[in-house]
Design an enzyme around this catalytic site. Structure first.
Site, short mmCIF file in Angstrom:
data_model
loop_
_atom_site.label_atom_id
_atom_site.label_comp_id
_atom_site.label_asym_id
_atom_site.label_seq_id
_atom_site.Cartn_x
_atom_site.Cartn_y
_atom_site.Cartn_z
CB CYS A 172 13.69 37.25 -1.48
SG CYS A 172 13.03 36.96 0.18
CB CYS A 224 12.99 33.94 -0.11
SG CYS A 224 11.62 35.12 -0.17
#
Length: 329
Positions: A90, A87
């Site tokens: 993230c 991700c």
């Protein structure tokens, strides 16, 4: 006083988030009360706070969730960062959260959960996209935000979380690795609450939603401008609406019937209690934009109610108000 606007009773979130699967909220609240009493005793005796030295950033698994998140949440707000290695957003958000956890020096603990390795927890929290950030305070779920946020917004959200933890639960962090024993701020007493308002909060905490709604309405009958009672009432009414929902049926109806206003209202409620605040707001703004007359007014008023649950100072509310103004005018 900061509003207690993000505290949602986990027992009422069946089908969205089931924290009871790992720890009963009532048991956690009891431990929180015991922890408060112990902190008060330590402060009076001049003893260092218990638990000093625990790490401020921890990796949590399904096996350690109860101890590291639910039990620890009786002593300090635990911010939960749902992430994955693949991700990209993230990787932008996680360093911000980690840096702020260190800077806050024990006022929060950051628990990092890899959703790929801990799919059960992600399902229990209703995680639909990452990064997603929630918190647990005294065993209670506190939805925060989904998606990457800049540091200023994250700091503001964490400040609100800490205020709720202190004022509602008497949980004051500062016993972590970076905290100093005997910090006067850590021993600050809770601000006394109005007895009628406290009774309303207690009804909400034990899952008596009908009693909580009536108690908040009683407070507002005597104090129409009481912001905390207004927020508590909005919260209790939200939980009352979603407790009987079949989440799959609600989401299916919302997806297949975009012009069905009630279906969109129900789905927005589920979005909010699941921590997907922007999704809830965006859904209702879109509904306002595609409707007219009574339907438009119904969607607009529900959106304003959800604004109250989150709090007027939250940046997501500010953004949604701007979006709402665009579709209205």
């Amino acid at each position: 006083m900061q509003p207690r606007n993000t505290h949602l009773n986990s027992a009422a979130l069946r089908g969205a988030v089931d924290l009871a699967a790992v720890k009963a909220a009532g048991e956690a609240a009891q431990k929180a009360e015991q922890a408060r009493a112990e902190r008060a005793r330590q402060a009076e005796a001049g003893e260092p706070a218990a638990g000093a030295g625990y790490p401020l950033v921890i990796d949590v698994s399904e096996e350690t969730f109860e101890e590291e998140v639910v039990q620890r949440s009786t002593e300090v707000p635990v911010v939960v960062d749902f992430w994955a290695e693949w991700c990209g957003p993230c990787k932008q958000l996680s360093p911000i959260l980690e840096r702020l956890a260190e800077e806050y020096a024990g006022r929060i603990v950051l628990a990092k959960i890899d959703v790929d390795a801990n799919q059960l927890i992600a399902q229990q929290f209703g995680i639909q996209g990452i990064p997603a950030v929630m918190a647990v305070v005294a065993g209670q779920l506190v939805p925060l935000f989904q998606g990457a946020e800049n540091e200023a917004n994250v700091r503001k959200i964490l400040d609100q979380l800490i205020a709720v933890a202190e004022q509602r639960f008497g949980i004051v962090g500062g016993s972590g690795a970076g905290a100093e024993a005997g910090d006067p701020a850590a021993a600050a007493p809770r601000r006394p609450l109005d007895p009628a308002l406290e009774a309303a909060h207690e009804a909400l905490d034990r899952g008596d939603l009908g009693g909580a709604i009536q108690a908040y309405q009683n407070v507002l009958a005597d104090q129409p401008g009481n912001a905390e009672a207004q927020l508590g009432l909005a919260q209790a009414q939200l939980l009352r609406r979603v407790e009987a929902f079949d989440p799959q049926a609600v989401r299916a109806a919302a997806a297949t019937e975009p012009k069905n206003v009630q279906a969109q209202l129900d789905a927005a409620d589920l979005d909010l209690v699941g921590g997907h605040v922007e999704d809830a707001f965006g859904r209702l703004v879109d509904t306002v934009g595609r409707t007219a007359g009574a339907d438009r007014d119904t969607a607009r008023l529900r959106l304003l109610e959800l604004f109250e649950v989150i709090g007027s100072e939250d940046p997501r509310v500010t953004a949604a108000r701007t979006a709402l103004a665009r579709v209205l005018f």
